[in-house]
Design a protein around this motif. Structure first.
Motif, PDB file in Angstrom:
ATOM      1  N   ASP A  35       9.894   4.522   1.430  1.00  0.00           N
ATOM      2  CA  ASP A  35       8.909   3.571   1.352  1.00  0.00           C
ATOM      3  C   ASP A  35       7.852   3.765   0.562  1.00  0.00           C
ATOM      4  O   ASP A  35       7.253   4.746   0.937  1.00  0.00           O
ATOM      5  CB  ASP A  35       8.930   3.266   2.788  1.00  0.00           C
ATOM      6  N   ASP A  36       7.166   2.999   0.086  1.00  0.00           N
ATOM      7  CA  ASP A  36       5.972   2.864  -0.697  1.00  0.00           C
ATOM      8  C   ASP A  36       5.664   4.102  -1.567  1.00  0.00           C
ATOM      9  O   ASP A  36       4.957   5.002  -1.122  1.00  0.00           O
ATOM     10  CB  ASP A  36       4.823   2.725   0.396  1.00  0.00           C
ATOM     11  N   ALA A  37       6.900   4.287  -2.458  1.00  0.00           N
ATOM     12  CA  ALA A  37       6.835   5.299  -3.290  1.00  0.00           C
ATOM     13  C   ALA A  37       6.825   5.100  -4.843  1.00  0.00           C
ATOM     14  O   ALA A  37       7.264   3.975  -5.102  1.00  0.00           O
ATOM     15  CB  ALA A  37       8.326   6.053  -3.099  1.00  0.00           C
ATOM     16  N   ASN A  38       6.234   6.040  -5.606  1.00  0.00           N
ATOM     17  CA  ASN A  38       6.222   5.872  -7.032  1.00  0.00           C
ATOM     18  C   ASN A  38       7.107   6.665  -7.705  1.00  0.00           C
ATOM     19  O   ASN A  38       6.970   7.985  -7.784  1.00  0.00           O
ATOM     20  CB  ASN A  38       4.550   6.143  -7.618  1.00  0.00           C
ATOM     21  N   LEU A  39       8.498   6.155  -8.062  1.00  0.00           N
ATOM     22  CA  LEU A  39       9.383   6.975  -9.028  1.00  0.00           C
ATOM     23  C   LEU A  39       9.252   6.763 -10.336  1.00  0.00           C
ATOM     24  O   LEU A  39      10.256   7.195 -10.978  1.00  0.00           O
ATOM     25  CB  LEU A  39      10.660   6.620  -8.296  1.00  0.00           C
ATOM     26  N   SER A  40       8.043   6.265 -10.897  1.00  0.00           N
ATOM     27  CA  SER A  40       8.047   6.064 -12.378  1.00  0.00           C
ATOM     28  C   SER A  40       8.346   7.337 -13.218  1.00  0.00           C
ATOM     29  O   SER A  40       7.866   8.240 -12.625  1.00  0.00           O
ATOM     30  CB  SER A  40       6.762   5.217 -12.773  1.00  0.00           C
ATOM     31  N   GLY A  41       9.277   7.018 -14.089  1.00  0.00           N
ATOM     32  CA  GLY A  41       9.583   8.300 -14.998  1.00  0.00           C
ATOM     33  C   GLY A  41      10.587   9.262 -14.407  1.00  0.00           C
ATOM     34  O   GLY A  41      10.826  10.411 -14.946  1.00  0.00           O
TER      35      GLY A  41
END
Length: 81
Positions: A35-41
């Motif tokens: 939840d509410d995570a940044n998985l960019s890249g």
């Protein structure tokens, strides 16, 4: 940034964690909640995504097997009418 890891037997809960460039290998994450995570890249290889649900996600520039997900959705919507 402070990281809180809570070990609850076979579970670990991470809050306010900066795991940039971390690597997970041979990890069983069945029933994982993110939840509410940044998985960019991020890159996922050799993963079982059976039953995975993604909601309220920014899918721009996301690819599966080299195909942009936004293009897949556009084609699906066109076929669906």
């Amino acid at each position: 940034m402070a990281v809180t890891l809570i070990d609850t037997s076979d579970r670990i809960e991470a809050r306010n964690a900066a795991l940039t460039a971390s690597r997970l290998s041979n990890v069983d994450m069945r029933d994982l909640a993110v939840d509410d995570a940044n998985l960019s890249g991020a890159t996922f290889r050799n993963v079982n995504m059976t039953g995975v649900r993604i909601t309220d996600a920014n899918l721009s520039d996301m690819e599966i097997e080299g195909v942009k997900v936004t293009d897949l959705f556009a084609a699906w919507k066109q076929l669906k009418g």
